[in-house]
Design a protein around this motif. Structure first.
Motif, short mmCIF file in Angstrom:
data_model
loop_
_atom_site.label_atom_id
_atom_site.label_comp_id
_atom_site.label_asym_id
_atom_site.label_seq_id
_atom_site.Cartn_x
_atom_site.Cartn_y
_atom_site.Cartn_z
N ALA A 23 0.99 -0.85 -0.26
CA ALA A 23 -0.02 -0.08 0.27
C ALA A 23 0.81 1.23 0.02
CB ALA A 23 -0.75 -0.04 1.37
N LEU A 24 1.92 0.84 0.64
CA LEU A 24 2.92 2.15 0.73
C LEU A 24 3.13 2.24 -0.46
CD1 LEU A 24 4.30 1.77 4.56
CD2 LEU A 24 2.67 3.85 3.35
N LEU A 40 1.84 6.82 -6.57
CA LEU A 40 0.96 7.38 -8.02
C LEU A 40 1.28 9.10 -7.22
CD1 LEU A 40 -2.00 7.80 -8.43
CD2 LEU A 40 -2.75 8.38 -5.74
N VAL A 41 2.30 9.02 -6.42
CA VAL A 41 2.53 10.84 -5.66
C VAL A 41 3.83 11.19 -6.76
CG1 VAL A 41 3.74 11.95 -3.96
CG2 VAL A 41 2.00 10.72 -3.28
N ARG A 63 6.80 7.10 -10.40
CA ARG A 63 7.69 6.12 -10.63
C ARG A 63 7.35 5.05 -9.47
NH1 ARG A 63 13.12 9.52 -10.37
NH2 ARG A 63 11.86 10.51 -8.82
N ALA A 64 7.75 4.13 -9.89
CA ALA A 64 7.70 2.33 -9.65
C ALA A 64 9.10 2.93 -8.02
CB ALA A 64 8.49 1.71 -10.43
N VAL A 65 9.09 2.35 -7.02
CA VAL A 65 9.97 1.75 -5.96
C VAL A 65 11.12 1.06 -6.55
CG1 VAL A 65 9.96 1.27 -4.03
CG2 VAL A 65 8.09 2.31 -4.22
N THR A 66 11.95 1.51 -6.95
CA THR A 66 13.00 0.96 -7.33
C THR A 66 14.49 1.02 -6.61
OG1 THR A 66 14.14 3.02 -8.76
CG2 THR A 66 12.61 1.54 -10.01
N THR A 67 15.45 -0.01 -6.22
CA THR A 67 16.55 -0.29 -6.27
C THR A 67 17.81 0.07 -6.42
OG1 THR A 67 17.41 -1.19 -4.27
CG2 THR A 67 16.19 -2.56 -5.83
#
Length: 804
Positions: free
Chosen positions: A741-742, A748-749, A752-756
């Protein structure tokens, strides 16, 4: 060189080497007061050195190959300083943190915190706060909840310190003092660890610590008492202090080894001692004071030359020439002759046989004292070592002695930026007695002014004063045949060239035995074609002399004439290119020009220029160029010369042969070299591409080379190991519902997708210069140059800006 300071410019045989009547008529400076009698003033075209002789006293340290050394200083590393912004980034957050902590503490002190438990009326009467209770003498003041408050304040201070470190520039400061200067940081960390270890062993010396001592000293004292059975020793302060010292050294020694304290201390002491010694060292005499002469006891000569330099009556050519003569005199053990010549002729001693003391004009920047000519500047690219950043690019005999191959299309600047400056530099060095140069210029583009050379051979020009001897003034038929065969048939297969040399030797030997000379080109052509009248007359003359050996040689040649595979027909066809009416008076044809032999270059510092015929004789020009190259390669290996000999070919198309490649590779041990300029490597037979690139020590690729030519350079320069860093971004897939969810909210904000980031650092092997980079990445007016000097030191292929 004679004792009177003159040089003999005669050839190796009776015919003298052509010598110009004297230097060109140019305006000269009038004699100055104090001018030595009999010393000609410096010509007006010579550079006017200043009275303080900066050009002579400039620092010229030994540098890497190709670095311009006139006044050159090796780049010193800039002192590592933190930028004011970085320092401010540390101090400002720290000051704000101190202000916030002070205000926060004041707020806690002034605020009447609620008690954490119910107080008795007596305790309430005492008043105060939990954080700051009132203390009365003789009464114990309870502070309920004080332990929790101390922990709370410690955590708060730690959070504030971390925030200051993140907001400030502490990362850059740590990188500056630890990463860039690892030795002081290593020693400091080891010292801190040593103090921590000592605080465990001697806690009484660190009253702030307050923990129990590690049982090290007391067991040693007890063991000593048991062994000695004496309490006097225990009471001895000297013994206990000694024991404490030994224990301290044993504890500190591992940390000293870990921190490298001893090498670091030696380095600091050496640097301090070196700076002190440099401050007290006696400054060396400048070069304009001729310290070498003074050290050798030649004070009178040094004083006279110093006055000549200060008076502006000596230029760089004169100083270099005198220094070279002094070096020759020291090796020959004739210092008295050197002194007498200097006192008699001053700065004009050992002047070149032509009488010239400078060139009529200079187009390039020269440093004759270092033997260099500047051709541009090294580009401060990523691949260039630090010493080459911002330094000038220069060439000299030290690198030309390994030969240089330059490849670039027409209009890339090979002649203007390379061939002409190098020829001018070699001509200047010839005036100092240290060099001999032979320049072969392309048709219609002479290299330099006419009065800059001692001998000019204009093939096909009736007004030419000099002629070219096709046999290089040789008296050996086999040697003459090998030279002429290399010129006529060197570009053929190896068997054909070897057979051509044998065919020519079978004719040259009998002809010389009868006439005492070698045949002219028309006579040689008749013999090669098998003219019956010429062969019969020569055979009869040999029979009359009773020379059976030479007659058998001629008969063997006569039997081969007209047979399949006879090289005589090929040689006659090639010789017909030089047997044209325009060349009738050349190559020993009896014209007005005096014959000149390249053999004189091996014995005297001459300046020779050979102009190829004009339009319509391209193939004849290639034959002449091959003839000059073959003669040069043959004569430079005959004697041990004290001067450097160099051949400059402005257009080496069709010149490189299998035999010439083998001989070019040996030139570096014979104090000689060649400069070959090509429009494309395709002008060389494909089988000789690899051997040619391996034979030369210096290679230069100009802007505009094709990928096929660049591929040869890339293969020659090879590869190198480099460190590459690859950063790959991988999407993070969460398993927990809350985390997903986070991540969805963050996507959404931010959009971009969360990446490492996955960082990979590895060593890879990469071409120094690829064929594509040489063909498309070299800017106009630039070239990629690699150098190797005669001592084996080399400079990697680097980009050179030829417009600087």
């Amino acid at each position: 060189m004679n004792s009177d300071g003159t040089q003999d410019a005669r050839g190796t045989h009776a015919d003298p080497v052509p010598r110009p009547a004297g230097p060109p008529d140019v305006p000269t400076t009038p004699p100055r007061p104090g001018h030595a009698p009999g010393v000609p003033p410096v010509p007006g075209r010579a550079p006017r050195p200043s009275s303080t002789a900066e050009w002579l006293d400039a620092d010229r340290p030994a540098a890497r190959p190709g670095i311009w050394r006139y006044g050159y200083q090796l780049p010193k590393p800039a002192p590592e300083r933190l930028a004011p912004v970085t320092v401010a980034g540390m101090l400002v957050p720290l000051a704000l943190a101190a202000l916030v902590w002070s205000l926060w503490q004041r707020g806690i002190t002034s605020y009447q915190m609620a008690p954490l438990r119910l107080f008795t009326p007596e305790e309430w009467w005492w008043g105060g706060t939990v954080a700051s209770p009132r203390v009365f003498e003789g009464r114990e003041v309870p502070a309920p909840g004080a332990e929790a408050l101390v922990v709370y304040e410690g955590v708060s201070f730690a959070v504030l310190a971390v925030a200051v470190a993140v907001l400030g520039s502490w990362r850059a400061i740590v990188r500056h003092y630890v990463v860039r200067r690892p030795q002081p940081a290593r020693a400091l960390v080891a010292a801190v660890l040593a103090l921590v270890a000592l605080s465990f062993v001697f806690p009484e010396a660190f009253p702030v610590v307050g923990w129990s001592p590690v049982p090290v000293v007391d067991p040693l004292l007890s063991l000593t008492v048991l062994i000695t059975d004496s309490y006097d020793l225990m009471a001895s302060s000297f013994y206990t202090n000694t024991l404490y010292t030994v224990v301290t050294l044993l504890v500190v020694w591992p940390f000293a080894r870990l921190g490298g304290w001893l090498p670091y201390a030696k380095e600091l002491l050496a640097a301090r001692g070196g700076s002190a010694a440099a401050g007290t060292a006696v400054p060396e005499r400048p070069r304009s004071q001729w310290p070498g002469l003074r050290d050798a006891g030649q004070h009178e000569a040094a004083d006279l030359l110093t006055a000549e330099v200060a008076g502006g009556r000596m230029n760089d050519v004169d100083c270099t020439r005198v220094e070279h003569a002094f070096a020759v005199a020291r090796r020959g053990g004739a210092p008295a002759d050197f002194r007498d010549t200097v006192l008699r002729e001053a700065g004009a001693a050992w002047t070149h046989p032509s009488g010239a003391r400078d060139l009529p004009r200079r187009r390039a920047r020269h440093d004759l004292l270092a033997g260099q000519v500047r051709i541009g500047g090294w580009a401060a690219a990523e691949r260039a070592p630090g010493a080459y950043h911002g330094a000038g690019a220069a060439l000299g005999p030290d690198v030309l002695g390994t030969s240089l191959l330059a490849v670039g299309p027409s209009g890339s600047g090979k002649t203007r930026t390379l061939v002409e400056p190098v020829t001018e530099s070699l001509a200047l060095q010839a005036l100092t007695g240290r060099c001999a140069v032979v320049a072969v210029s392309a048709a219609g583009s002479p290299l330099g002014a006419d009065d800059a050379f001692d001998v000019i051979v204009r093939i096909g020009d009736p007004s030419s004063v000099h002629d070219l001897d096709p046999y290089a003034e040789s008296d050996d038929p086999d040697e003459a045949a090998a030279i002429l065969a290399e010129a006529l048939a060197g570009d053929l297969d190896t068997a054909g060239a070897r057979g051509a040399a044998t065919t020519l030797a079978q004719l040259l030997g009998p002809f010389r035995a009868v006439h005492g000379r070698f045949p002219t080109l028309p006579e040689l052509r008749e013999l090669l074609e098998g003219e019956e009248g010429a062969l019969t007359a020569l055979r009869e003359a040999l029979s009359a002399r009773g020379d059976d050996v030479m007659r058998r040689e001629l008969d063997a040649r006569a039997r081969q004439t007209g047979t399949p595979g006879d090289p005589g027909r090929t040689l006659a066809d090639r010789l017909a290119l030089l047997n044209r009416p325009v060349f009738a008076d050349f190559f020993g044809g009896g014209g007005p020009g005096r014959p000149f032999s390249l053999r004189a270059v091996a014995h005297h510092p001459l300046r020779v220029r050979i102009d190829l015929p004009e339009r319509g004789h391209e193939e004849a020009g290639r034959l002449i160029t091959r003839l000059v190259l073959a003669q040069f390669l043959a004569v430079v290996r005959e004697s041990r010369r004290a001067h450097f000999a160099c051949l400059v070919l402005d257009d080496a198309t069709g010149t490189v042969t299998a035999e010439s490649v083998r001989r070019i590779q040996r030139l570096r041990s014979q104090n000689a070299g060649v400069l070959l300029a090509l429009r494309t490597v395709a002008d060389v037979p494909e089988a000789l591409h690899g051997p040619l690139y391996g034979a030369v020590g210096c290679r230069m690729a100009f802007s505009g080379v094709t990928t096929w030519d660049g591929n040869r350079f890339a293969q020659t320069w090879g590869t190198e190991w480099v460190e590459t860093t690859e950063v790959a971004k991988h999407t993070v897939f969460a398993d927990q519902p809350m985390t997903r969810a986070l991540h969805a909210l963050r996507k959404l904000v931010t959009g971009r997708a969360v990446t490492t980031d996955a960082v990979t650092v590895r060593q890879v092997e990469r071409e120094r210069w690829s064929a594509s980079e040489l063909a498309h990445s070299v800017p106009a007016g630039h070239a990629v140059l690699s150098l190797t000097d005669v001592k084996g030191e080399h400079a990697p292929p680097l980009l050179v800006d030829l417009r600087e």
